[in-house]
Design a protein around this motif. Structure first.
Motif, short mmCIF file in Angstrom:
data_model
loop_
_atom_site.label_atom_id
_atom_site.label_comp_id
_atom_site.label_asym_id
_atom_site.label_seq_id
_atom_site.Cartn_x
_atom_site.Cartn_y
_atom_site.Cartn_z
N UNK A 95 0.67 -1.12 -0.05
CA UNK A 95 0.00 0.13 -0.19
C UNK A 95 0.81 1.29 0.13
N UNK A 96 0.49 2.33 -0.90
CA UNK A 96 1.15 3.52 -1.01
C UNK A 96 0.38 4.70 -0.94
N UNK A 97 0.69 5.73 0.13
CA UNK A 97 -0.05 6.95 -0.07
C UNK A 97 0.45 7.97 0.71
N UNK A 98 0.29 9.18 0.39
CA UNK A 98 0.78 10.21 1.38
C UNK A 98 0.33 10.17 2.68
N UNK A 99 -0.92 9.75 2.89
CA UNK A 99 -1.49 9.52 4.16
C UNK A 99 -1.25 8.06 4.53
N UNK A 100 -0.50 7.88 6.02
CA UNK A 100 -0.22 6.51 6.33
C UNK A 100 -1.26 5.74 6.61
N UNK A 101 -2.55 6.35 6.86
CA UNK A 101 -4.07 5.51 7.29
C UNK A 101 -4.55 5.00 5.76
N UNK A 102 -4.25 5.89 4.93
CA UNK A 102 -4.64 5.43 3.29
C UNK A 102 -3.92 4.32 2.90
N UNK A 103 -2.55 4.28 3.35
CA UNK A 103 -1.61 3.47 2.78
C UNK A 103 -2.04 1.94 3.56
N UNK A 130 3.94 7.45 2.09
CA UNK A 130 4.18 6.51 2.90
C UNK A 130 4.06 5.01 2.43
N UNK A 131 4.73 4.04 2.91
CA UNK A 131 4.42 2.70 2.54
C UNK A 131 4.27 1.95 3.57
N UNK A 132 3.13 0.91 3.32
CA UNK A 132 2.92 -0.10 4.27
C UNK A 132 2.35 -1.60 3.40
N UNK A 133 3.06 -2.66 3.76
CA UNK A 133 3.03 -4.03 3.14
C UNK A 133 2.49 -4.80 4.32
N UNK A 134 1.74 -5.92 3.84
CA UNK A 134 1.38 -6.97 4.51
C UNK A 134 2.35 -8.16 4.23
N UNK A 135 2.43 -9.07 5.32
CA UNK A 135 3.49 -10.37 5.21
C UNK A 135 2.47 -11.54 5.41
N UNK A 136 1.91 -11.91 4.41
CA UNK A 136 0.99 -12.98 4.24
C UNK A 136 1.81 -14.57 4.30
N UNK A 137 1.58 -15.11 5.31
CA UNK A 137 2.68 -16.32 5.40
C UNK A 137 2.30 -17.49 4.34
#
Length: 533
Positions: free
Chosen positions: A349-357, A400-407
């Motif tokens: 997820x990428x967005x200038x707003x961390x919540x939106x990312x 900002x960047x957030x990523x999921x780690x799906x095992x």
């Protein structure tokens, strides 16, 4: 202690990513409670040639092959062209040490830390000393190498980028904290701030803070080391990755290298080291792949502003995937980066707003679990809430960047496993939630031989590939390679009287490259022995 008095050449083995790196590390002799290694000369990895490079194609970093501070766009001319499926070795250059707040003179800057001129990359000196325009306040800092045209790529396709190897080119790096940037702008650096007249001629007036960070081998493992002013040192492990991999966006506007975008760029996800695979949406003809921003290590968040920035030699395989390809992460339009490793699927997820990312990463993860693995959306949401970690890749690059780690191992009962060596399928098994390959089949496919010894209820296999001899022993995490023992934390198992070795360690033991893709509901380990093919 001056760096040029304490350099050492070693081989860096990274067990978790099936990687074998040749690198050089620096040491002092005064770390409390740590055993440091005997000193040896260091061979800087200056630019090489296509004949000597690991990949079939080679791209150096030079004034002719870079952009400083911005990304390629649809109008950019490629610096080289390669067929889909090619392996490419790229010598990337860190921007740290050549920027204006460091004097735009790497010879003078690194001399302050005991680095002699012959230990500095030639292209760092060339680029910093050239008349190439770089605006410290408005351009990104990154030296971006490329773009490379990938033949046959069209808008709507996906470029699959497999990271085959990453080798440190120098035995040092830099971590920087700059005013008005980072996770705490206005609070750090803790000084009076930028002064009038700050420039490359007067870098001290920027009042930015850059920490020179050498590589050191301690107790047989490899670390970055920083001093603790009250005494002693702090050390943290080496985990190299490319902060920037991407393809050109469909625009004629100048694109800053700082924020990550929907076609990749500065995504700064530290899981994208050796063995990882990155999927990028193609927006322009020939994709126009680029890379840069090499790191020795990065903590999630990258709070100071930069990670442990240092130059790497990277080898990649780039492959064009057409719509409908079963290895694509979703069935619909592919609009943003997605990654995977042996352990994880990684929706981004990428967005200038961390919540939106965060929201974007969750949406992408739900879509992946639904479309790729057939999980209904409500169950996917419940599963992720109970068992999926979300990490902040960085908060310092505007977007900002957030990523999921799906095992992947959570889905082990619904997945198959295929292992290929240079496109030839070999025997493999899923046992006790881990991935194994037959030692005999693997070594034979690499052109080697095995000698199996059954005694006292155990099975030992001695494998010879080329001039290298490796000993595998049942129920032991210790492997012997050319007479030297390696503790890798994963042991072989016997299946129907035949010894199988965990796939996660075979890169360390046999010098091969292992990358993972998911085709339909089959996990596919692609083992590469000859990267020139």
């Amino acid at each position: 202690m001056m760096l040029n008095k304490k350099l050492k050449t070693i081989g860096l083995v990274s067990a978790g990513a099936a990687t074998l790196l040749s690198a050089t590390f620096a040491f002092s002799q005064d770390t409390i409670g740590a055993k440091k290694q005997k000193e040896e000369p260091f061979n800087i990895l200056q630019s090489t040639s296509a004949e000597r490079a690991e990949g079939k194609y080679y791209l150096p970093t030079s004034l002719d092959t870079i952009r400083w501070g911005h990304l390629p766009n649809r109008d950019s001319k490629p610096v080289m062209s390669v067929p889909s499926g090619s392996t490419i070795t790229v010598d990337t250059l860190s921007h740290e040490g050549i920027l204006e707040d460091q004097g735009r003179n790497p010879v003078e800057y690194f001399a302050k830390h005991g680095v002699s001129e012959d230990q500095i990359l030639d292209e760092a000196i060339e680029i910093a000393g050239s008349d190439i325009h770089h605006d410290f306040d408005h351009d990104g800092p990154h030296v971006v190498t490329g773009p490379i045209a990938i033949e046959g790529a069209e808008p709507g396709d996906v470029l699959k980028v497999e990271v085959l190897s990453l080798t440190p080119r120098v035995p040092y790096g830099v971590i920087s904290n700059r005013h008005y940037k980072g996770a705490l702008p206005g609070e750090f650096p803790e000084n009076e701030g930028r002064q009038d007249g700050a420039s490359a001629e007067h870098p001290e007036l920027y009042n930015n803070v850059s920490k020179f960070t050498p590589l050191e081998k301690i107790n047989g493992k490899y670390y970055g080391v920083l001093p603790i002013e009250a005494g002693g040192e702090v050390r943290f492990p080496v985990k190299p990755f490319m902060g920037m991999m991407g393809v050109a966006p469909n625009t004629s506007e100048k694109v800053s290298s700082v924020p990550p975008i929907e076609t990749g760029g500065n995504i700064d996800i530290n899981e994208l080291g050796v063995g990882s695979t990155l999927y990028l949406p193609v927006q322009v003809k020939d994709a126009l792949f680029f890379t840069g921003d090499p790191h020795f290590a990065q903590g999630d968040g990258e709070v100071a502003l930069t990670a442990w920035e240092a130059s790497l030699r990277g080898t990649f395989r780039v492959t064009v995937l057409k719509q409908g390809d079963p290895s694509l992460p979703n069935k619909g339009e592919f609009t943003q980066p997605f990654a995977e490793t042996e352990d994880y699927w990684i929706p981004i997820g990428l967005d200038e707003d961390l919540d939106e990312a965060m929201k974007e990463s969750v949406r992408e993860a739900v879509a992946f679990l639904n479309e790729k693995l057939g999980m209904d959306r409500a169950t996917a949401m419940a599963y992720m809430s109970a068992a999926t970690d979300y990490e902040v890749s960085q908060v310092v690059d505007k977007t900002k960047g957030i990523h999921a780690l799906i095992e992947k191992r959570h889905f082990i009962d619904t997945l198959n496993l295929d292992v290929f060596v240079d496109k030839n399928k070999i025997d493999s098994k899923i046992v006790n939630d881990d991935f194994y390959v037959s030692v005999d089949a693997l070594v034979e496919s690499l052109g080697g031989k095995t000698n199996t010894n059954h005694k006292k209820g155990a099975v030992n296999v001695t494998a010879t590939t080329g001039s290298q001899k490796t000993v595998f022993t049942e129920k032991s995490t210790i492997y012997t390679v050319d007479g030297k023992e390696l503790q890798l934390g994963a042991m072989p198992v016997v299946i129907n009287g035949e010894l199988h070795v965990p796939i996660t360690v075979i890169g360390d033991l046999l010098g091969v490259k292992v990358n993972w893709t998911t085709t339909g509901k089959t996990l596919v380990a692609n083992i590469t022995f000859d990267t020139k093919k």
